[in-house]
Enzyme design. Structure first.
Site, PDB file in Angstrom:
ATOM      1  N   LYS A  22       0.826  -1.212   0.000  1.00  0.00           N
ATOM      2  CA  LYS A  22       0.000   0.000   0.000  1.00  0.00           C
ATOM      3  C   LYS A  22       0.859   1.261   0.000  1.00  0.00           C
ATOM      4  CE  LYS A  22      -1.645   1.872   3.894  1.00  0.00           C
ATOM      5  NZ  LYS A  22      -1.678   3.250   4.326  1.00  0.00           N
ATOM      6  N   ASN A  23       1.844   1.306   0.915  1.00  0.00           N
ATOM      7  CA  ASN A  23       2.565   2.567   1.083  1.00  0.00           C
ATOM      8  C   ASN A  23       3.559   2.860  -0.036  1.00  0.00           C
ATOM      9  OD1 ASN A  23       1.032   3.232   3.256  1.00  0.00           O
ATOM     10  ND2 ASN A  23       2.526   2.583   4.798  1.00  0.00           N
ATOM     11  N   CYS A 116      -5.290   8.392   8.759  1.00  0.00           N
ATOM     12  CA  CYS A 116      -5.621   7.932  10.115  1.00  0.00           C
ATOM     13  C   CYS A 116      -5.257   8.994  11.148  1.00  0.00           C
ATOM     14  CB  CYS A 116      -4.841   6.661  10.445  1.00  0.00           C
ATOM     15  SG  CYS A 116      -5.388   5.207   9.553  1.00  0.00           S
ATOM     16  N   ARG A 121       0.497  14.876  12.491  1.00  0.00           N
ATOM     17  CA  ARG A 121       0.928  14.647  11.116  1.00  0.00           C
ATOM     18  C   ARG A 121       1.181  15.924  10.322  1.00  0.00           C
ATOM     19  NH1 ARG A 121      -1.894   9.233   8.838  1.00  0.00           N
ATOM     20  NH2 ARG A 121       0.205   8.967   8.041  1.00  0.00           N
ATOM     21  N   ASP A 304       3.927   0.598  12.270  1.00  0.00           N
ATOM     22  CA  ASP A 304       2.705   0.043  11.673  1.00  0.00           C
ATOM     23  C   ASP A 304       2.418  -1.388  12.140  1.00  0.00           C
ATOM     24  OD1 ASP A 304       2.632   2.437  10.370  1.00  0.00           O
ATOM     25  OD2 ASP A 304       3.259   1.657   8.426  1.00  0.00           O
ATOM     26  N   ARG A 396      -8.967   0.264   3.919  1.00  0.00           N
ATOM     27  CA  ARG A 396      -8.042   1.210   3.294  1.00  0.00           C
ATOM     28  C   ARG A 396      -6.692   0.557   3.055  1.00  0.00           C
ATOM     29  NH1 ARG A 396      -7.146   5.890   6.777  1.00  0.00           N
ATOM     30  NH2 ARG A 396      -5.501   6.020   5.241  1.00  0.00           N
TER      31      ARG A 396
HETATM   32  C1  EPZ Z   1       4.282   6.848   6.421  1.00  0.00           C
HETATM   33  O1  EPZ Z   1       3.591   7.980   6.953  1.00  0.00           O
HETATM   34  C2  EPZ Z   1       3.241   5.768   6.314  1.00  0.00           C
HETATM   35  N1  EPZ Z   1       2.157   6.230   5.446  1.00  0.00           N
HETATM   36  C3  EPZ Z   1       2.699   5.400   7.695  1.00  0.00           C
HETATM   37  O2  EPZ Z   1       1.878   4.268   7.525  1.00  0.00           O
HETATM   38  C4  EPZ Z   1       3.849   5.023   8.626  1.00  0.00           C
HETATM   39  O3  EPZ Z   1       3.345   4.847   9.924  1.00  0.00           O
HETATM   40  C5  EPZ Z   1       4.918   6.114   8.633  1.00  0.00           C
HETATM   41  O4  EPZ Z   1       5.337   6.422   7.272  1.00  0.00           O
HETATM   42  C6  EPZ Z   1       6.144   5.740   9.435  1.00  0.00           C
HETATM   43  O5  EPZ Z   1       6.688   4.548   8.941  1.00  0.00           O
HETATM   44  C7  EPZ Z   1       2.295   6.224   4.139  1.00  0.00           C
HETATM   45  O6  EPZ Z   1       3.297   5.806   3.589  1.00  0.00           O
HETATM   46  C8  EPZ Z   1       1.144   6.717   3.333  1.00  0.00           C
HETATM   47  P1  EPZ Z   1       6.530  10.164   8.370  1.00  0.00           P
HETATM   48  P2  EPZ Z   1       4.225   9.424   6.868  1.00  0.00           P
HETATM   49  O7  EPZ Z   1       6.537  11.382   7.532  1.00  0.00           O
HETATM   50  O8  EPZ Z   1       5.015   9.525   5.624  1.00  0.00           O
HETATM   51  C9  EPZ Z   1       6.759  13.582  11.762  1.00  0.00           C
HETATM   52  C10 EPZ Z   1      -0.010   2.911   7.899  1.00  0.00           C
HETATM   53  O9  EPZ Z   1      -0.555   2.393   8.904  1.00  0.00           O
HETATM   54  N2  EPZ Z   1       6.747  14.536  10.639  1.00  0.00           N
HETATM   55  O10 EPZ Z   1       7.693   9.237   8.312  1.00  0.00           O
HETATM   56  O11 EPZ Z   1       3.140  10.390   7.101  1.00  0.00           O
HETATM   57  C11 EPZ Z   1       5.390  12.921  11.926  1.00  0.00           C
HETATM   58  O12 EPZ Z   1       4.494  13.722  12.642  1.00  0.00           O
HETATM   59  C12 EPZ Z   1       0.538   4.304   7.961  1.00  0.00           C
HETATM   60  O13 EPZ Z   1       0.092   2.356   6.796  1.00  0.00           O
HETATM   61  C13 EPZ Z   1       6.904  15.885  10.894  1.00  0.00           C
HETATM   62  O14 EPZ Z   1       7.047  16.314  12.040  1.00  0.00           O
HETATM   63  O15 EPZ Z   1       5.201   9.348   8.123  1.00  0.00           O
HETATM   64  C14 EPZ Z   1       5.762  11.639  12.622  1.00  0.00           C
HETATM   65  O16 EPZ Z   1       5.875  11.856  13.988  1.00  0.00           O
HETATM   66  C15 EPZ Z   1       0.049   5.187   8.987  1.00  0.00           C
HETATM   67  N3  EPZ Z   1       6.871  16.753   9.845  1.00  0.00           N
HETATM   68  C16 EPZ Z   1       7.109  11.294  12.035  1.00  0.00           C
HETATM   69  O17 EPZ Z   1       7.628  12.515  11.488  1.00  0.00           O
HETATM   70  C17 EPZ Z   1       6.720  16.335   8.561  1.00  0.00           C
HETATM   71  O18 EPZ Z   1       6.718  17.179   7.655  1.00  0.00           O
HETATM   72  C18 EPZ Z   1       7.095  10.218  10.945  1.00  0.00           C
HETATM   73  O19 EPZ Z   1       6.288  10.641   9.861  1.00  0.00           O
HETATM   74  C19 EPZ Z   1       6.570  14.971   8.307  1.00  0.00           C
HETATM   75  C20 EPZ Z   1       6.584  14.078   9.362  1.00  0.00           C
END
Ligand code: EPZ
Length: 417
Positions: A22-23, A116, A121, A304, A396
Site C-alpha cells: 500500500k505505502n 488515520c 501529522r 505500523d 483502506r
Molecule cells: C508513512 O507515513 C506511512 N504512510 C505510515 O503508515 C507510517 O506509519 C509512517 O510512514 C512511518 O513509517 C504512508 O506511507 C502513506 P513520516 P508518513 O513522515 O510519511 C513527523 C499505515 O498504517 N513529521 O515518516 O506520514 C510525523 O508527525 C501508515 O500504513 C513531521 O514532524 O510518516 C511523525 O511523527 C500510517 N513533519 C514522524 O515525522 C513532517 O513534515 C514520521 O512521519 C513529516 C513528518
C-alpha cells in the site's frame, strides 16, 4: 454500518498470498503523472486508498485503465487543476500530488491531506524541502499553493527521517535543474521501490535505501513498466496472526528481509518460524516469553506493526512493554483490547502489557487502520464472537482481508449492523 464478525478460536492453516505494498502504491500512482507517456504498473493492491488516488488522477484528466492487478496510467492529456478539499482529505497520500505536480508543472494547488488520526501529522518537512528547491508556499487555512519559476537542485537535510517528506522531495526534484541531495533520508523499502520506479522512467536517483539520496535532475520522464514490492506490513500482520493461531500458516509472496526486525522479535518470544526465499511458515507455540519493543524508523521495529504485535504480547507469560516513538496517538487500540480482556496500561508513550490473559469476544471499534488489524488478530483468538465496527479503516490498507483469512480457516464475515 459495515462491521466484521469473528468467531474466534479456530486454528489457521494454508497459504495467504501477500498483495502489493500500500505505502509504495500510494506514492507510485501520483508519481506516474511525472511521465510524458503512459506507464504500466503491476501488483497494485485493491484498496479504497488506491481507488481514492485513481479518482484524483481522473480529476486531473489522467487516463487510468485497470485490469486486475495492473494499471496503465496515461497523463498525456492531463490538466493541472486544483485538487479539491474533498479529494485531498480522503487519504494521507494525496499529498504526493504536491511533489509530483510541482515537479511536473512547477505549481500544485491542494488542501491538507487526510489519513488515520494517529498524531498531528504536520507536513512542514515536505514544504521546507520544496522551498529549498526554489518554490514558494502560500497557505490559507487548509489550502496550499506551492509554486516556483524554476526548481533548482539543493542540499536538503531532514530534521527527521520522514517517509513522506523523503518521497515528496524526490518527486519535486527529479526534473529540477542540477543535483539535489537529501540527507537523513528515510530508508524504508517503499522508498527504494519508488526511486526504482522513477529511474525506470528515466530519472537519475542513487542512494535510495541509505540515508543520503542524490538526484540529478532530468528534462523528460518516459514510459515504463514497474512492479510494486510485496506489502511488508500486511505480511507482518499475518505473521503475527500465525503466531497467535497458526498451524503451518504460510505467508507467501514476500521479501523476508523487509521483516527482519519483526522476525527476530517473534523468535525471541518463542514463535516457530521457517524462513523461505519468498515466504514464511508460522506455527503457534506455547509458553511465549514477554519482551520489550520500541518503534523506530526502518530498519527498526515498524510503528505500523506495533498495534497487531500488542495482541501477541497479551499471550506472553509476564510483563511486556511497547514504546511508540513515531506517532503520539497510536495507542487507541488499547482500550478496545482491554474490553476484550487484556491487561494493558498506557503511560505517556509506553504501553505495559501483563500476560497471559484470556480474551473474550465483544463489540469493539477499528479506530484506525492498524488498530483494526489488531482487533482482527484479537478476535481470532478470543472466545465467542467479536464484532468490529468502523471496518472502512481496515479496507483502506488490507486487500481482501476477509477472503484471505476465510481461505485459511478463520470464521470471519463482513456484515451490516
Ligand atoms: C508513512 O507515513 C506511512 N504512510 C505510515 O503508515 C507510517 O506509519 C509512517 O510512514 C512511518 O513509517 C504512508 O506511507 C502513506 P513520516 P508518513 O513522515 O510519511 C513527523 C499505515 O498504517 N513529521 O515518516 O506520514 C510525523 O508527525 C501508515 O500504513 C513531521 O514532524 O510518516 C511523525 O511523527 C500510517 N513533519 C514522524 O515525522 C513532517 O513534515 C514520521 O512521519 C513529516 C513528518
Amino acid at each position: 454500518m459495515r462491521a466484521l464478525e469473528i468467531n474466534g478460536g479456530t486454528e489457521l492453516s494454508g497459504t495467504i498470498r501477500v498483495s502489493g505494498a500500500k505505502n509504495a502504491c500510494v506514492a507510485i500512482l501520483p508519481a506516474a503523472i511525472l511521465a510524458d507517456d503512459e506507464v504500466t504498473i503491476c501488483n497494485i493492491p485493491e484498496l479504497t486508498d488506491t481507488d481514492a488516488l485513481c479518482e484524483i488522477l481522473k480529476s486531473l484528466n489522467v487516463e487510468v485503465k485497470r485490469a486486475s492487478e495492473s494499471m496503465i496510467i496515461d497523463p498525456t492529456n492531463m490538466k493541472n487543476v486544483e485538487i479539491t478539499e474533498n479529494y485531498s482529505k480522503k487519504l494521507r497520500a494525496s499529498y504526493y500530488f504536491m511533489g509530483a505536480l510541482l515537479g511536473k508543472y512547477k505549481k500544485a494547488v491542494m488542501y491538507f491531506p487526510g489519513g488515520c488520526s494517529i498524531g498531528a501529522r504536520p507536513i512542514n518537512l515536505h514544504l521546507k524541502g520544496f522551498e529549498a528547491l526554489g518554490a514558494t508556499v502560500k497557505n490559507d487555512r487548509n489550502k496550499y499553493i506551492v509554486e516556483a519559476e524554476e526548481l533548482k537542485g539543493a542540499n536538503i537535510y531532514l530534521d527527521f527521517a520522514s517517509v513522506g517528506a523523503t518521497i515528496n522531495i524526490m518527486l519535486a526534484a527529479v526534473k529540477a535543474k542540477g543535483k539535489t541531495v537529501i540527507d537523513n533520508a528515510a530508508r524504508e523499502p517503499e522508498i527504494v521501490n519508488i526511486a526504482t520506479f522513477l529511474n525506470n522512467m528515466g530519472a537519475k536517483i542513487v542512494g535510495a535505501g541509505t540515508s543520503t539520496i542524490q538526484i540529478e535532475g532530468v528534462e523528460r520522464l518516459h514510459r515504463c513498466f514497474h512492479e510494486i514490492i510485496p506489502d511488508r506490513i500486511e505480511a507482518g500482520t499475518y505473521t503475527i496472526i500465525g503466531a497467535l493461531c497458526g498451524n503451518k500458516l504460510k505467508i507467501d509472496n514476500i521479501i523476508p528481509e523487509h521483516l527482519d526486525s519483526l522476525i527476530s522479535k517473534l523468535e525471541e518470544i518463542g514463535v516457530d518460524i521457517e524462513i523461505g526465499p519468498d515466504y514464511l511458515i508460522v506455527n503457534k507455540m506455547d509458553d511465549y516469553k514477554p519482551t520489550q519493543i520500541e518503534t523506530a524508523v526502518y530498519p527498526g521495529f515498524p510503528t505500523d506493526l506495533q498495534q497487531p504485535l500488542t495482541v501477541l504480547l497479551t499471550q506472553c507469560n509476564g510483563k511486556s512493554k511497547v514504546v511508540e516513538t513515531i506517532w503520539e496517538n497510536r495507542f487507541m487500540h488499547i482500550s478496545h483490547l482491554n474490553r476484550l480482556g487484556a491487561d494493558i496500561t498506557v503511560k505517556n508513550q509506553t504501553a505495559t502489557i501483563i500476560g497471559p490473559t484470556k480474551l473474550k469476544g465483544t463489540k469493539v471499534i477499528a479506530t484506525d487502520l492498524r488498530a483494526g488489524a489488531a482487533m482482527i488478530a484479537a478476535g481470532l483468538i478470543a472466545e465467542g464472537t467479536t464484532i468490529i465496527a468502523n471496518v472502512e479503516h481496515i479496507l483502506r490498507g488490507y486487500e481482501q482481508i476477509v477472503e484471505k483469512l476465510t481461505n485459511v480457516g478463520a470464521k470471519i464475515r463482513d456484515k451490516e449492523i
